[in-house]
Design an enzyme around this catalytic site. Structure first.
Site, PDB file in Angstrom:
ATOM      1  N   SER A 559       0.844  -1.184   0.000  1.00  0.00           N
ATOM      2  CA  SER A 559       0.000   0.000   0.000  1.00  0.00           C
ATOM      3  C   SER A 559       0.892   1.251   0.000  1.00  0.00           C
ATOM      4  CB  SER A 559      -0.953  -0.029   1.193  1.00  0.00           C
ATOM      5  OG  SER A 559      -1.952   0.942   1.071  1.00  0.00           O
ATOM      6  N   HIS A 674      -7.901  -5.254  -0.801  1.00  0.00           N
ATOM      7  CA  HIS A 674      -6.643  -4.564  -0.536  1.00  0.00           C
ATOM      8  C   HIS A 674      -5.667  -5.440   0.232  1.00  0.00           C
ATOM      9  CE1 HIS A 674      -4.014  -1.182  -0.377  1.00  0.00           C
ATOM     10  NE2 HIS A 674      -4.047  -1.083   0.932  1.00  0.00           N
TER      11      HIS A 674
END
Length: 700
Positions: A559, A674
């Protein structure tokens, strides 16, 4: 909603309300030959993904180590010897559990008396595997929001394939079934909170103009039971360039406070109290965290100095004031806690009568219990093991008992139960050791940055490690959004890396929250290079100490951490032999145009603003990768169903580097959101791939 509030909401729930959508109407105007890869489920893009996956999986899965690690990982992830962490609601303790027989998971509950047993009996509330099969949907459980104080009705969030966007359905706990004609929302970016059994605050996609530029709710409405969502009454409308708007309810004993939260950007907000006269704005610094209300006291955590009259309250302080006095305009705050330069507030949690403050002192946890009585705050330190990470869990507005999880790099998690009547905590459950920790040791070192700042990092290695520069070493970092990387037990790292002969390092660079708001703010926007340079300095320090060498050093991040490792790999490609870049941001020119990206401009800046793009472009990996530079063989991973950080970042970077002639690996999971994986099997596979790659690159 209980009193555990907004600080976590902004980073966690905010991101968890993204929607899988992308406006491709700007394609012709963008000078980017790889923009077609932003079409998440486009036929051409998915064909490209399949080709890349086939190549990378064929290479990595052919290695004998892959099969060994995959098998060990799956056994470990599916093991019943895990702590079933619980959330307390009323007299029950709820848990969500996955194993090999229930890969999608069971939502279940038990009593405290039963939970204290070694093998408690559980009452199954919802079987996700059965639901997925019945409805022919790839459901992934994304949490619940249950009605206080009876907790008999819940709003369940169900995701398709692990995406952040969810379908919301009302669920009846006692009948263990969805409520016929109950509250329901289709898959979207939604925020809901119970006002009472028949009324909700709701923010969702009501149609054109109802979402912010970040893709989150811009409008809050009250929604009555049986009422079409189109008839819900508007309570508040934010601005188009706000990040998100939400309505929420806080309970303090018998008192109930209705709150409207207006996220201006990722770090600033306005907060309104709903009363009979409408909305009244709280007069507070826009960058302060509203930590909740307890015993009539409002708690604020400052992110910058705040001068009120002749008094200046210091950055990072935790303040309290009577909510009634505060709303009447008074500013007679009490300083509950003012951390020193080595200490930061990691979390503020509440029970029925106490405030629990977890602090970090040089990145190790301490826990304090604060009590407000007779107009004053008193506190005591809760006796817990040192040099590790403490996490408060299972708190309730109705009780003063709670759970504390303790772990460090070599000590598996132990769950303590704090009994308020006894004033002490005892171990209730412990995770078994999934690897033998005896041969290893933990050290903390400090690398000196160019400006003299001491940047801490942890080192986990065999006790007999020779400092000859020949040790395969993996350095992990994040460095953003005030997120602190703390000592934690990872069986995966132990099995997949330490037992293979590797050294593991964890960098606490600026941009994180290890030393409070100032540590984070030091690397914001135009100062982003500070985070990158801190990480490089830790890498250099590892080499200078002869822990490792450039030929034996690998780095990993996901991320914002994917941006970190992607950037330093383009800044200093000579410094690393391996790079694992997961679900990354890489195209910093378009990050604010993709999914939730606009909400992160408070962290990185606005690339559409020329002045801010001038510093962003100096590090944007997608714009700085060069065909004439030799890079390590980078392993990029992402997920098709990641609707938080767009998979186009990784896809485009890989396509560009491939066309430039660079050797690399790419794996895109078609599920997983994610986190990159939707179930234990996928997690086991992903980590086996990553550590097989690292072994291939760093070990002889």
């Amino acid at each position: 909603m209980n009193k555990k509030l907004l600080a976590g909401l902004v980073l966690g729930s905010l991101a968890s309300m993204s929607v899988m959508a992308e406006d491709m109407t700007k394609e012709e105007k963008v000078d980017d030959p790889y923009i077609w890869l932003e079409e998440v489920e486009g036929e051409k893009a998915l064909s490209w993904v399949e080709e890349q996956n086939e190549k990378s999986l064929g290479y990595l899965q052919s290695k004998p180590l892959y099969k060994e690690l995959y098998k060990k990982n799956l056994e470990m992830y599916n093991s019943d010897e895990r702590i079933p962490y619980v959330e307390q609601m009323g007299d029950y303790f709820y848990n969500f559990w996955r194993d090999d027989k229930n890969p999608r998971g069971l939502w279940r509950r038990t009593t405290l008396e039963e939970y204290k047993k070694e093998n408690p009996e559980w009452e199954i509330i919802l079987n996700l595997d059965e639901l997925a099969e019945k409805e022919d949907e790839n459901w992934v459980y994304k949490g619940s929001n249950c009605l206080y104080p009876d907790y008999d009705r819940c709003l369940l969030n169900l995701s398709r394939g692990g995406a952040d966007a969810t379908v919301v359905r009302e669920f009846d706990i006692e009948s263990k079934s969805f409520v016929k004609d109950g509250f329901q929302l289709p898959e979207a970016k939604s925020s809901l909170s119970w006002i009472d059994k028949d009324t909700l605050y709701v923010g969702t996609d009501f149609g054109e103009g109802s979402t912010t530029a970040s893709g989150y709710p811009r409008v809050v409405k009250t929604w009555e039971r049986g009422q079409p969502i189109e008839k819900a009454k508007t309570v508040f409308e934010g601005e188009q360039d706000n990040v998100w708007i939400a309505g929420m309810v806080i309970h303090d004993g018998d008192d109930k406070y209705q709150i409207i939260y207006q996220g201006i950007d990722f770090y600033t907000s306005e907060i309104y109290l709903v009363n009979d006269d409408g909305l009244k704005k709280m007069d507070r610094p826009k960058d302060s965290d509203f930590s909740g209300i307890i015993n009539g006291q409002l708690l604020l955590e400052l992110k910058s100095d705040w001068t009120v009259g002749d008094t200046t309250y210091k950055q990072a302080s935790l303040l309290s004031i009577s909510i009634d006095d505060f709303m009447a305009g008074k500013k007679n705050f009490t300083e509950v806690l003012v951390p020193d330069s080595r200490t930061s507030i990691a979390s503020v949690t509440m029970t029925k009568a106490h405030v629990l403050v977890t602090t970090l002192k040089d990145v190790s946890s301490e826990l304090y219990r604060y009590t407000f009585k007779d107009g004053e705050w008193s506190h005591e330190r809760i006796d817990m093991p040192d040099l590790g990470t403490l996490s408060v869990t299972g708190t309730s507005d109705e009780h003063n008992n709670f759970f504390i999880n303790y772990q460090n790099f070599l000590t598996p998690s132990s769950l303590y139960y704090f009994d308020a009547s006894k004033g002490s905590a005892r171990v209730l459950k412990s995770l078994p050791a999934f690897f033998d920790a005896e041969p290893y040791k933990v050290e903390q070192h400090f690398a000196e940055a160019k400006d003299g700042t001491k940047v801490p990092y942890f080192l986990i290695m065999a006790k007999d490690t020779k400092l000859d520069g020949n040790n395969p070493t993996l350095l992990y970092g994040y460095g953003g959004f005030e997120v602190s990387l703390r000592p934690s037990y990872s069986a995966t790292i132990g099995i997949d890396w330490l037992e293979q002969g590797g050294v593991y390092a964890l960098a606490n660079i600026r941009g994180g929250g290890e030393y409070g708001p100032a540590w984070h703010q030091a690397a914001l926007k135009k100062n982003r290079h500070i985070a990158f340079n801190d990480f490089i300095r830790v890498a250099e320090d590892l080499i200078e100490r002869k822990v490792t060498s450039k030929e034996k050093l690998g780095i990993r991040g996901g991320s914002n951490g994917g941006l970190l490792v992607g950037t330093v790999a383009t800044m200093r490609p000579d410094l690393y032999q391996a790079v694992v870049c997961q679900v990354p941001l890489l195209d910093m020119k378009r990050f604010n145009q993709l999914l939730a990206g606009a909400s992160w401009m408070g962290e990185y800046g606005n690339p559409d603003n020329e002045d801010e793009w001038n510093y962003i472009k100096t590090y944007s990996p997608y714009h700085n990768v060069d065909k004439d530079t030799e890079y390590p063989k980078i392993f990029f991973t992402t997920s098709t169903r990641d609707d938080r950080v767009h998979p186009g970042h990784a896809r485009k970077m890989v396509a560009k580097m491939t066309d430039q002639g660079h050797d690399l690996l790419y794996y895109e999971n078609t599920e997983g959101g994610h986190g990159g994986a939707a179930n234990n099997e996928q997690i086991a596979r992903l980590n086996a791939l990553i550590y097989t790659y690292l072994s291939d690159q760093l070990m002889d």
